[in-house]
Scaffold this motif. Sequence first.
Motif, PDB file in Angstrom:
ATOM      1  N   UNK A 226      -3.162   7.071   4.940  1.00 18.69           N
ATOM      2  CA  UNK A 226      -2.214   5.667   5.198  1.00 18.69           C
ATOM      3  C   UNK A 226      -2.543   4.658   4.958  1.00 18.69           C
ATOM      4  N   UNK A 227      -2.699   4.837   3.801  1.00 21.16           N
ATOM      5  CA  UNK A 227      -1.838   2.849   3.097  1.00 21.16           C
ATOM      6  C   UNK A 227      -0.237   3.597   2.989  1.00 21.16           C
ATOM      7  N   UNK A 228       0.924   3.215   3.073  1.00 19.26           N
ATOM      8  CA  UNK A 228       2.009   2.315   2.966  1.00 19.26           C
ATOM      9  C   UNK A 228       2.268   1.825   3.811  1.00 19.26           C
ATOM     10  N   UNK A 229       2.412   1.567   5.414  1.00 22.87           N
ATOM     11  CA  UNK A 229       3.261   0.766   5.950  1.00 22.87           C
ATOM     12  C   UNK A 229       3.355  -0.367   5.621  1.00 22.87           C
ATOM     13  N   UNK A 230       1.967  -1.053   4.784  1.00 25.13           N
ATOM     14  CA  UNK A 230       1.763  -2.232   4.437  1.00 25.13           C
ATOM     15  C   UNK A 230       3.042  -2.585   3.102  1.00 25.13           C
ATOM     16  N   UNK A 231       3.185  -1.352   2.026  1.00 24.96           N
ATOM     17  CA  UNK A 231       4.418  -1.631   1.576  1.00 24.96           C
ATOM     18  C   UNK A 231       5.664  -2.348   2.288  1.00 24.96           C
ATOM     19  N   UNK A 232       6.008  -1.923   3.349  1.00 21.96           N
ATOM     20  CA  UNK A 232       7.330  -2.935   3.851  1.00 21.96           C
ATOM     21  C   UNK A 232       7.497  -4.199   3.574  1.00 21.96           C
ATOM     22  N   UNK A 233       5.960  -4.818   3.939  1.00 21.86           N
ATOM     23  CA  UNK A 233       6.106  -5.949   3.867  1.00 21.86           C
ATOM     24  C   UNK A 233       6.356  -6.734   2.702  1.00 21.86           C
ATOM     25  N   UNK A 234       6.557  -6.050   1.774  1.00 22.90           N
ATOM     26  CA  UNK A 234       7.116  -6.082   0.638  1.00 22.90           C
ATOM     27  C   UNK A 234       8.215  -6.539  -0.203  1.00 22.90           C
ATOM     28  N   UNK A 235       8.750  -6.080   1.144  1.00 18.21           N
ATOM     29  CA  UNK A 235      10.483  -6.024   0.541  1.00 18.21           C
ATOM     30  C   UNK A 235      10.954  -6.987   1.350  1.00 18.21           C
ATOM     31  N   UNK A 236      10.184  -7.625   2.037  1.00 21.15           N
ATOM     32  CA  UNK A 236      10.774  -8.479   4.036  1.00 21.15           C
ATOM     33  C   UNK A 236      12.077  -9.315   3.212  1.00 21.15           C
ATOM     34  N   UNK A 237      12.409  -9.888   2.620  1.00 20.07           N
ATOM     35  CA  UNK A 237      13.038 -10.586   2.239  1.00 20.07           C
ATOM     36  C   UNK A 237      14.779 -10.054   2.143  1.00 20.07           C
TER      37      UNK A 237
END
Length: 483
Positions: A226-237
Amino acid sequence: MSGQQTRSPDAELGLLDASMIGMGAMIGAGIFVLTGLAADIAGPAALAVFVLNGVVTAFTALSYAELASAIPKSGGGYAFVREIFGDFSSFLMGWMLWFAYMIAGGLYALGFAPNFIELLHVYDLVPPPESVGAVALPAVDVGVPLGLAFAFGAVVLFVSLNAVSTAASGSVETIFTATKVTILLVFVAFGIASPMFSSAEFQPLFPQETGAYAVLPAMGLTFIAFEGYDLITTVTEEVKNPRENIPKAIFVSLAATIVVYIAVVTVAIGTLGAEGLAEAGEAGIAEAATAFMPTGLPIIKNGGAIIVFGAVFSTLTALNAVVIASSRVAFAMGREGQLLARVGRIHHRYGTPFAAILLSAVVMAGSVVLPTQSAGNMSSLFFLLSFVIVNGAVIKLRRERPNMNRPYEIPYYPLPPLLGIGLNLVLTLVLVAFLVQTDPMALGLSLGWLGLGAVAYYALDRYRLARGAEAGSTQGTVTAEED
């Protein structure tokens, strides 16, 4: 650095691309190899294990969504903690996340290699995996295992892709993720239609020896899935309209992943049974597919082959996602002055954090020599700790800046972040106890990385002070000469 400049990356990713980054990371090799292991521990309650992990994860996902809408900066959890906590705390957060993503990349590359060899064997292109030898390196008398060569090659491939184009890496992630989800849906459709599933038995739900307690260690084992949705916030810009699209992408990716997981695990248990699935172990999903899927399909020879095909795409999408994430954390740290300044610069031609990608690639490529289990354990430990901190960051930001612009706010606050803190701490303690007994090397390496981080922090601080003093001295000399 020549050819690079300090600016924000271009926003080239849409809502679909961002959602696929999360799904690409979550629906990795975990669902293929961990389902049988979870059934071995928890019996038919393996289904409850995945459901409960989804619930636990959802609390932290709410925190990520609110923070991303309030602080639309690349870097994920690091960017949030940097905004809210002190200098050293934010550095350690970034240091942990950077390491966790890089080690996860090595883990996914190692998972890709044997599945790719098995896929080549299915089509008679190479001998059976156990018979495959080493590859001789030119100009040196050294043989490299073929699996290690494939793992290293996969890292190099996706690092190169990410270095030259964010849009291209996002498109590849979307296409590959859609492919593997389609494969899993085909598995589910054939399973539900199978006569084997019509006699499905999920009782007794819990193993007689351990009862309901067996769910906890099984949750710790499968949490990495279940680790992975947090990766979305690494490319916010790099996402268009991030204040709205990042929260949406988090919820879309997590909800879709949970639905896919529940469907796959239900079919696997319903066809093989919990005992059969447990006996198959890491090959549980492949054995289930072989049992009920037809043979002689176009391109795909049998059910086992289609699952191997899906596992190849799963590990590649997960690898691509963590290449993106690890480099963006390093980029954010460099831009904030917590790593060397050149790491926080955008390449003038490619518009990517070129130096951050290459730096992350070095550690990621080196990590392929680690034992697979230890790599997974270290990654899970740092992710759990970072999730605790992110939930705490939401509470701290609400208290200190109650009037801050938050396009998305957590419902029933503060209950979700408090539950996120408590549940993630429980899983952290369970994992640490497990590591003490079974994998002390992973625990030692994790502590060693944190110690190295403390040394790096103070060394960089002294370096910055020295550069500042040198610049001040030079400016003073120039002023004196002008006078």
